[in-house]
Write a protein that holds these residues in place. Structure first.
Motif, short mmCIF file in Angstrom:
data_model
loop_
_atom_site.label_atom_id
_atom_site.label_comp_id
_atom_site.label_asym_id
_atom_site.label_seq_id
_atom_site.Cartn_x
_atom_site.Cartn_y
_atom_site.Cartn_z
N PHE A 39 0.81 -1.22 0.00
CA PHE A 39 0.00 0.00 0.00
C PHE A 39 0.84 1.27 0.00
N LEU A 40 2.08 1.15 -0.44
CA LEU A 40 2.94 2.33 -0.53
C LEU A 40 2.34 3.36 -1.48
N VAL A 41 2.32 4.60 -1.01
CA VAL A 41 1.86 5.70 -1.82
C VAL A 41 3.03 6.57 -2.27
N LYS A 42 4.05 6.66 -1.40
CA LYS A 42 5.21 7.51 -1.69
C LYS A 42 6.47 6.69 -1.49
N LEU A 43 7.35 6.68 -2.51
CA LEU A 43 8.58 5.89 -2.46
C LEU A 43 9.75 6.72 -2.97
N SER A 44 10.82 6.75 -2.18
CA SER A 44 12.05 7.42 -2.58
C SER A 44 13.21 6.45 -2.40
N LEU A 45 13.89 6.12 -3.48
CA LEU A 45 15.05 5.24 -3.44
C LEU A 45 16.24 6.02 -3.96
N VAL A 46 17.08 6.46 -3.05
CA VAL A 46 18.27 7.22 -3.42
C VAL A 46 19.46 6.36 -3.05
N ASN A 47 20.00 5.67 -4.03
CA ASN A 47 21.05 4.69 -3.79
C ASN A 47 22.40 5.34 -4.04
N THR A 48 23.20 5.45 -3.01
CA THR A 48 24.49 6.13 -3.13
C THR A 48 25.58 5.21 -3.66
N SER A 49 25.28 3.95 -3.83
CA SER A 49 26.29 3.00 -4.29
C SER A 49 26.39 3.01 -5.80
N THR A 50 27.59 2.80 -6.32
CA THR A 50 27.78 2.67 -7.77
C THR A 50 28.01 1.21 -8.16
N ILE A 51 27.78 0.30 -7.22
CA ILE A 51 28.07 -1.10 -7.51
C ILE A 51 26.85 -1.86 -8.00
N VAL A 52 25.72 -1.18 -8.10
CA VAL A 52 24.49 -1.87 -8.46
C VAL A 52 24.56 -2.35 -9.90
N GLN A 53 24.52 -3.64 -10.09
CA GLN A 53 24.52 -4.22 -11.43
C GLN A 53 23.52 -5.36 -11.43
N ILE A 54 22.40 -5.16 -12.10
CA ILE A 54 21.37 -6.18 -12.15
C ILE A 54 21.38 -6.83 -13.53
#
Length: 238
Positions: A39-54
């Motif tokens: 039931f999320l209405v507001k979402l903020s994802l601020v990822n400071t990492s540069t290692i994210v590789q999906i």
């Protein structure tokens, strides 16, 4: 409301909060799972990492768990989740964000294919958007990891041929330098938004001359507008 900031690098965290309405995250985490926060209405994802590789296309399904989202904020790190190893600019989320009203993308590089593609995917998959905000960062051509080919930029209009932003009223671009991907998005939103009231454009004053900014302004004024009431405010600066 839940706000998390995690400085250590971990692989995954599960948010188990069925009644949670607002979630903000900053940290070095690969996949913040929201499958138990429907039931999320507001979402903020601020990822400071540069290692994210999906690898793969798992995260094109990421927002299936957030069907009620109204406000979404992603930055350059978190938006790469949606790239999922794909450069398909015509891609859509597996489930459209039918309640999303405000989309904020900050510190993104539209010259990078892994950021342009998911940005367009989010916009295309949010048919009821009312407000779009994009803060664009500058990167020199020789520093790009996956530069956007010209033919991909040329495909942007056709990839939105069946899309109309019937609810979009406000758009803000910050940091525009006049590069082709930026201009194509400006042109697209003006041409596809019959209810647009205001578009604010703030150019990047550190990476471009006054002459360049004037040239960009001249080009933008020639773009067709679907809304007769649309006011384009261009802060040229000095």
């Amino acid at each position: 409301m839940l706000v998390l900031e995690i400085s250590s690098i971990i692989d995954c965290i599960q948010i188990d909060a069925p009644r949670l309405k607002s979630f903000g995250f900053r940290g070095n985490i690969n996949i913040p799972s929201l499958s138990k926060a429907p039931f999320l209405v507001k979402l903020s994802l601020v990822n400071t990492s540069t290692i994210v590789q999906i690898i793969g296309k798992y995260l094109f399904k990421y927002f299936e768990f957030c069907p009620a989202l109204e406000h979404l904020h992603l930055d350059c790190g978190s938006i790469q989740f949606l790239a999922a190893g794909s450069g398909d600019i015509a891609a859509n989320l597996s489930s459209p964000l039918n309640y999303l009203k405000c989309l904020c993308l900050s510190h993104i590089y539209l010259d990078e294919l892994v950021e342009l593609s998911p940005s367009l995917c989010l916009i295309r998959s949010s048919p009821y958007l009312q407000d779009i905000q994009m803060k664009i960062d500058y990167v020199a051509l020789n520093e790009l990891l996956f530069p956007v080919p010209d033919d991909v930029v040329n495909e942007i209009p056709s990839s939105f041929s069946d899309v109309t932003f019937s609810h979009l009223r406000s758009v803000k671009f910050e940091g525009i330098t006049g590069k082709k991907p930026e201009m194509e998005i400006v042109k697209l939103l003006l041409a596809k938004s019959p209810m647009l009231v205001r578009m604010l454009i703030q150019p990047n004053k550190e990476n471009g001359s006054v002459e360049t900014r004037l040239k960009v302004l001249t080009e933008i004024t020639k773009f067709p507008r679907a809304s007769p009431k649309a006011a384009v405010v261009y802060n040229i600066g000095v």
